[in-house]
Design an enzyme around this catalytic site. Sequence first.
Site: not given
Ligand code: GDP
Ligand code: IMO
Ligand code: MG
Length: 433
Positions: A13, A16-17, A39-41, A224, A239, A300, A302, A331, A413
């Site tokens: 998190d 990366k997305g 993953a949740g990007h 991840q 993971t 992913t 919540g 961030k 960013s």
């Molecule tokens: P990922 O899994 O690495 O792709 O990251 P996630 O999407 O799970 O979580 C990053 C969160 O931060 C998302 O809600 C993005 O929209 C948000 N985000 C990404 N870059 C920035 C930033 O520079 N500033 C802020 N405030 N939010 C950001």
């Molecule tokens: P992105 O790509 C944050 C964490 C889970 C748990 C551990 C194992 O959005 O960064 P799993 O379901 O993979 O067997 O869970 O890994 N986890 C993540 N935490 N971002 C993710 O993906 C994650 N994918 C798995 O919360 O601690």
């Molecule tokens: Mg994520």
Amino acid sequence: MAVTAVVGCQWGDEGKGKIVDLLSEPADLVARFQGGPNAGHTVVHEGEETILHQIPSGILHPHTVCLLGNGTVIDPRILFDEIRELEEKGVEVRGRLFISHKAHLIMPYHRAIDEAAEQAAGTRRIGTTGRGIGPAYTDKYQRCGVRIVDLLDRDHLETKLRANLRDKNRLLKNYYNSTALDVNRIIDEYIAFDEKADPFIKDVSVLLNDAIDEGESVLLEGAQGTLLDIDHGTYPFVTSSNPTAGAAATGLGIGPRRIDHVIGVMKAYTTRVGNGPFPTELAEPMQSRFRDWGEEYGATTGRARRCGWLDLVIARYAARVNGLDSWALTKLDVLSELDEINVCTGYIHRGKRIVHFPAEPWVLDEVEPEYETLRGWKQDIRGVRRYADLPGECRRYLDFIRKHTGIDIELISVGAEREAYVPLGSGELAPVS
Ligand code: GDP
Ligand code: IMO
Ligand code: MG
């Protein structure tokens, strides 16, 4: 750079997305090499948020070809939902998304076992996403996994599924005291996926190597993060795949020397979702404040993300195991509220300084972070687009990270939107001393 890998450097998190979407503008291909719908990007463009679980974050740029490599695990139900949602938004997916014929499938029994195993673990549970990731990779290494190629021959698929379901139902019923799954329903469901999946199946290794030979520009998208890596992460709270850069080669069927550049995505502070050690985790009320400022809730599941200060022991470790060329620091805007910002520069364990990120969970549980305190900038930086326009304290924060990690910051960013970033051309910061 022809082939660039983008990897997470904390516990996922990191943003990366957002970074992959941003860097996809000049890319021809964007490829995921490991993980699955855990993953949740998040990508935010023109005020609209899209959360990608399996499809690479380059999909919103109409010119990119998106690939899912042999190292990924695919849940067809989630994948087809994701394709449908994108199509409803007007994103053309067909003819642009290709899945390796060697990728493994996540089956309904993987999700059931994931949930049952977590429940049985009680207080020792990992806090997985419940997507069946661990059990799917377990079967891959146990050599009983179902691959995309298995969809291509119905008889073969049915025989394999019946054998697997017999074993998995025994496990679910007799070991986990859970309910058995309906064998015929699952067979029908997966046989139906065969037709739907057909146009997406490709030899991704051939496609990608040919593209690289032709000089096309490629992004490799990690899911991840480094500390969730099965080898290099905070085992067992990890993971079941390798999110580190080396896996990009095996997870796509390209040679390691094909990768020209590795970018590490790092949040300007730290978060973690799920259980396990977290040396710089904040106490309340700061923990909740960070969560509110950064909207730190899982994309992913919540779930509320745990929050802490930036940890440069982790950053140096991630730089080493990924062979990073540069940082994409995300961030940074979230820190704008703070009068003072702590950054962890080292760990003390039982009176001794620890140089390298430790592998022993009990040591990680006990380490005390050493902090340096930097002055905050207390200004809204979300609209800044040039390094020179950043407040002095903010530039000092960047320089501090650079000096303590020995790695250049390529971009920062300052907001979720695609445009909210500041490129840092080389030479804009003072040289590392
Ligand atoms: P990922 O899994 O690495 O792709 O990251 P996630 O999407 O799970 O979580 C990053 C969160 O931060 C998302 O809600 C993005 O929209 C948000 N985000 C990404 N870059 C920035 C930033 O520079 N500033 C802020 N405030 N939010 C950001
Ligand atoms: P992105 O790509 C944050 C964490 C889970 C748990 C551990 C194992 O959005 O960064 P799993 O379901 O993979 O067997 O869970 O890994 N986890 C993540 N935490 N971002 C993710 O993906 C994650 N994918 C798995 O919360 O601690
Ligand atoms: Mg994520």
